[in-house]
Motif scaffolding. Structure first.
Motif, PDB file in Angstrom:
ATOM      1  N   GLN A  60       3.432  21.091  -1.098  1.00 24.29           N
ATOM      2  CA  GLN A  60       2.693  20.690  -2.575  1.00 24.29           C
ATOM      3  C   GLN A  60       2.844  19.216  -2.890  1.00 24.29           C
ATOM      4  O   GLN A  60       1.789  18.796  -3.687  1.00 24.29           O
ATOM      5  N   ASP A  61       3.831  18.622  -2.699  1.00 27.52           N
ATOM      6  CA  ASP A  61       3.915  17.162  -2.765  1.00 27.52           C
ATOM      7  C   ASP A  61       2.593  16.407  -2.236  1.00 27.52           C
ATOM      8  O   ASP A  61       2.212  15.594  -2.800  1.00 27.52           O
ATOM      9  N   ALA A  62       2.420  16.773  -0.811  1.00 22.11           N
ATOM     10  CA  ALA A  62       1.296  16.258  -0.039  1.00 22.11           C
ATOM     11  C   ALA A  62      -0.273  16.379  -1.030  1.00 22.11           C
ATOM     12  O   ALA A  62      -0.856  15.209  -1.000  1.00 22.11           O
ATOM     13  N   ILE A  63      -0.143  17.545  -1.468  1.00 19.51           N
ATOM     14  CA  ILE A  63      -1.527  17.756  -2.307  1.00 19.51           C
ATOM     15  C   ILE A  63      -1.587  16.913  -3.540  1.00 19.51           C
ATOM     16  O   ILE A  63      -2.498  16.172  -3.835  1.00 19.51           O
ATOM     17  N   GLN A  64      -0.425  16.711  -4.273  1.00 18.05           N
ATOM     18  CA  GLN A  64      -0.383  15.922  -5.508  1.00 18.05           C
ATOM     19  C   GLN A  64      -0.495  14.500  -5.239  1.00 18.05           C
ATOM     20  O   GLN A  64      -1.246  13.679  -5.758  1.00 18.05           O
ATOM     21  N   LEU A  65      -0.062  13.910  -3.951  1.00 16.91           N
ATOM     22  CA  LEU A  65       0.121  12.559  -3.811  1.00 16.91           C
ATOM     23  C   LEU A  65      -1.364  12.290  -3.304  1.00 16.91           C
ATOM     24  O   LEU A  65      -1.957  10.936  -3.752  1.00 16.91           O
ATOM     25  N   GLU A  66      -1.945  13.129  -2.811  1.00 17.66           N
ATOM     26  CA  GLU A  66      -3.538  12.698  -2.263  1.00 17.66           C
ATOM     27  C   GLU A  66      -4.231  12.446  -3.600  1.00 17.66           C
ATOM     28  O   GLU A  66      -5.205  11.764  -3.632  1.00 17.66           O
ATOM     29  N   ILE A  67      -4.125  13.511  -4.652  1.00 19.84           N
ATOM     30  CA  ILE A  67      -4.864  13.514  -5.791  1.00 19.84           C
ATOM     31  C   ILE A  67      -4.539  11.968  -6.586  1.00 19.84           C
ATOM     32  O   ILE A  67      -5.438  11.299  -7.176  1.00 19.84           O
ATOM     33  N   ILE A  68      -3.229  11.661  -6.631  1.00 15.23           N
ATOM     34  CA  ILE A  68      -2.818  10.724  -7.369  1.00 15.23           C
ATOM     35  C   ILE A  68      -3.226   9.425  -6.429  1.00 15.23           C
ATOM     36  O   ILE A  68      -3.931   8.478  -7.268  1.00 15.23           O
ATOM     37  N   GLY A  69      -3.282   9.328  -5.256  1.00 15.93           N
ATOM     38  CA  GLY A  69      -3.661   8.235  -4.380  1.00 15.93           C
ATOM     39  C   GLY A  69      -5.333   7.922  -4.757  1.00 15.93           C
ATOM     40  O   GLY A  69      -5.629   6.880  -4.912  1.00 15.93           O
ATOM     41  N   GLU A  70      -6.058   9.009  -4.763  1.00 17.89           N
ATOM     42  CA  GLU A  70      -7.531   9.177  -4.767  1.00 17.89           C
ATOM     43  C   GLU A  70      -7.850   8.261  -6.242  1.00 17.89           C
ATOM     44  O   GLU A  70      -8.525   7.710  -6.569  1.00 17.89           O
ATOM     45  N   LYS A  71      -7.025   8.655  -7.129  1.00 19.90           N
ATOM     46  CA  LYS A  71      -7.314   8.290  -8.613  1.00 19.90           C
ATOM     47  C   LYS A  71      -6.922   6.792  -8.621  1.00 19.90           C
ATOM     48  O   LYS A  71      -7.609   5.835  -9.263  1.00 19.90           O
ATOM     49  N   LEU A 120       0.766  -1.168   0.143  1.00 16.97           N
ATOM     50  CA  LEU A 120       0.249  -0.064  -0.103  1.00 16.97           C
ATOM     51  C   LEU A 120       0.811   1.428   0.000  1.00 16.97           C
ATOM     52  O   LEU A 120       0.614   2.268  -0.733  1.00 16.97           O
ATOM     53  N   LEU A 121       1.872   1.262   0.650  1.00 15.11           N
ATOM     54  CA  LEU A 121       2.773   2.496   0.977  1.00 15.11           C
ATOM     55  C   LEU A 121       3.358   2.898  -0.399  1.00 15.11           C
ATOM     56  O   LEU A 121       3.455   3.756  -1.035  1.00 15.11           O
ATOM     57  N   LEU A 122       4.018   1.747  -1.169  1.00 14.58           N
ATOM     58  CA  LEU A 122       4.655   1.878  -2.243  1.00 14.58           C
ATOM     59  C   LEU A 122       3.587   2.163  -3.623  1.00 14.58           C
ATOM     60  O   LEU A 122       4.083   3.068  -4.425  1.00 14.58           O
ATOM     61  N   ILE A 123       2.424   1.780  -3.482  1.00  9.60           N
ATOM     62  CA  ILE A 123       1.565   2.216  -4.358  1.00  9.60           C
ATOM     63  C   ILE A 123       1.157   3.866  -4.398  1.00  9.60           C
ATOM     64  O   ILE A 123       0.859   4.374  -5.318  1.00  9.60           O
ATOM     65  N   LEU A 124       0.899   4.204  -2.967  1.00 11.71           N
ATOM     66  CA  LEU A 124       0.452   5.569  -2.701  1.00 11.71           C
ATOM     67  C   LEU A 124       1.619   6.564  -2.693  1.00 11.71           C
ATOM     68  O   LEU A 124       1.244   7.778  -2.886  1.00 11.71           O
ATOM     69  N   PRO A 172      -3.606  11.272   3.967  1.00 16.20           N
ATOM     70  CA  PRO A 172      -4.324  10.680   4.995  1.00 16.20           C
ATOM     71  C   PRO A 172      -4.500   9.150   5.125  1.00 16.20           C
ATOM     72  O   PRO A 172      -4.142   8.468   6.375  1.00 16.20           O
ATOM     73  N   ILE A 173      -4.319   8.617   4.096  1.00 15.63           N
ATOM     74  CA  ILE A 173      -4.409   7.010   4.017  1.00 15.63           C
ATOM     75  C   ILE A 173      -2.913   6.426   4.761  1.00 15.63           C
ATOM     76  O   ILE A 173      -2.858   5.477   5.229  1.00 15.63           O
ATOM     77  N   ILE A 174      -1.965   6.969   4.005  1.00 10.42           N
ATOM     78  CA  ILE A 174      -0.454   6.583   4.652  1.00 10.42           C
ATOM     79  C   ILE A 174      -0.525   7.035   6.201  1.00 10.42           C
ATOM     80  O   ILE A 174       0.179   6.094   6.817  1.00 10.42           O
ATOM     81  N   TYR A 175      -0.846   7.996   6.333  1.00 12.54           N
ATOM     82  CA  TYR A 175      -0.954   8.275   8.021  1.00 12.54           C
ATOM     83  C   TYR A 175      -1.643   7.620   8.904  1.00 12.54           C
ATOM     84  O   TYR A 175      -0.992   6.944   9.853  1.00 12.54           O
ATOM     85  N   ALA A 176      -2.793   7.076   8.370  1.00  9.86           N
ATOM     86  CA  ALA A 176      -3.648   6.136   9.231  1.00  9.86           C
ATOM     87  C   ALA A 176      -2.967   4.945   9.307  1.00  9.86           C
ATOM     88  O   ALA A 176      -2.972   4.094  10.282  1.00  9.86           O
ATOM     89  N   MET A 177      -2.486   4.352   8.047  1.00  7.75           N
ATOM     90  CA  MET A 177      -1.809   2.983   8.137  1.00  7.75           C
ATOM     91  C   MET A 177      -0.650   2.802   9.015  1.00  7.75           C
ATOM     92  O   MET A 177      -0.634   1.974   9.991  1.00  7.75           O
TER      93      MET A 177
END
Length: 207
Positions: free
Chosen positions: A185-196, A18-22, A82-87
């Motif tokens: 900035q990376d946090a915002i972009q990672l969230e969007i990519i992760g949601e996709k 999950l971590l390497l995916i997100l 958020p998902i990485i943080y929760a995991m």
């Protein structure tokens, strides 16, 4: 969340994948993550982590080339979605949490690197392929390419995607005085990519 079903792969392996995916990181960077390089910064986990003050962005640190060419290893700071943080918070709360590695191997057996984090995820990917009845092979590197593709589909520049994948040619200009703003900035972009990515995974699981 626990469902009572037996997983085809261990929880530790699942979370490592999950971590390497997100996060778009390399397989060994995920598998060898240490707790000393995880910084929660204690934000309110109910809000988007990309909206927290810059100096409070939860993050973790990985090193490229650490095992292949140790003399040339490079440090990379990755924000938590958020998902990485929760995991990671979940893993930090486990009663049998390892004091050193986020993803230790089950028997604490020393691997080829002289350490005891998960040695390989190839068998896990094979079980995933079998479980979801894919007709082609996937690997940690396939996942990384998918991450890059989702970045391009999200209209990010090649420089943005290269930085998220921590390709060296896109990191030379990121220096100390800019690291916090880049991290946000990376946090915002990672969230969007992760949601996709998670949207595609949900579609595959329902069809």
């Amino acid at each position: 969340k626990q469902t009572g079903r037996k997983l085809p792969i261990t929880e530790t392996m699942r979370d490592s994948i999950l971590l390497l995916i997100l996060a778009g990181i390399r397989s060994v960077e995920s598998r060898s993550l240490k707790w000393e390089n995880v910084f929660f910064c204690e934000p309110n986990s109910e809000i988007s982590l990309s909206q927290t003050p810059e100096h409070q962005v939860p993050h973790f640190i990985v090193y490229s080339n650490q095992y292949n060419t140790p003399k040339n290893k490079k440090k990379h700071t990755k924000p938590m979605t958020p998902i990485i943080y929760a995991m990671l918070k979940y893993r930090a709360s486990l009663p049998d949490k390892d004091p050193i590695y986020v993803f230790p191997n089950k028997k604490r057996a020393v691997n080829k690197y002289g350490e005891y984090f998960i040695t390989s995820n190839r068998d896990a990917f094979d079980k995933i392929i079998e479980g979801i009845k894919l007709t082609h092979k996937i690997s940690a590197h396939s996942v990384r390419r998918t991450f890059a593709t989702m970045g391009i589909e999200s209209n990010y520049t090649s420089a943005d995607v290269g930085r998220l994948l921590h390709h060296s040619e896109h990191l030379d200009s990121v220096t100390g005085s800019y690291i916090q703003s880049v991290l946000r900035q990376d946090a915002i972009q990672l969230e969007i990519i992760g949601e996709k990515i998670l949207g595609y995974l949900k579609y595959w699981m329902l069809h």
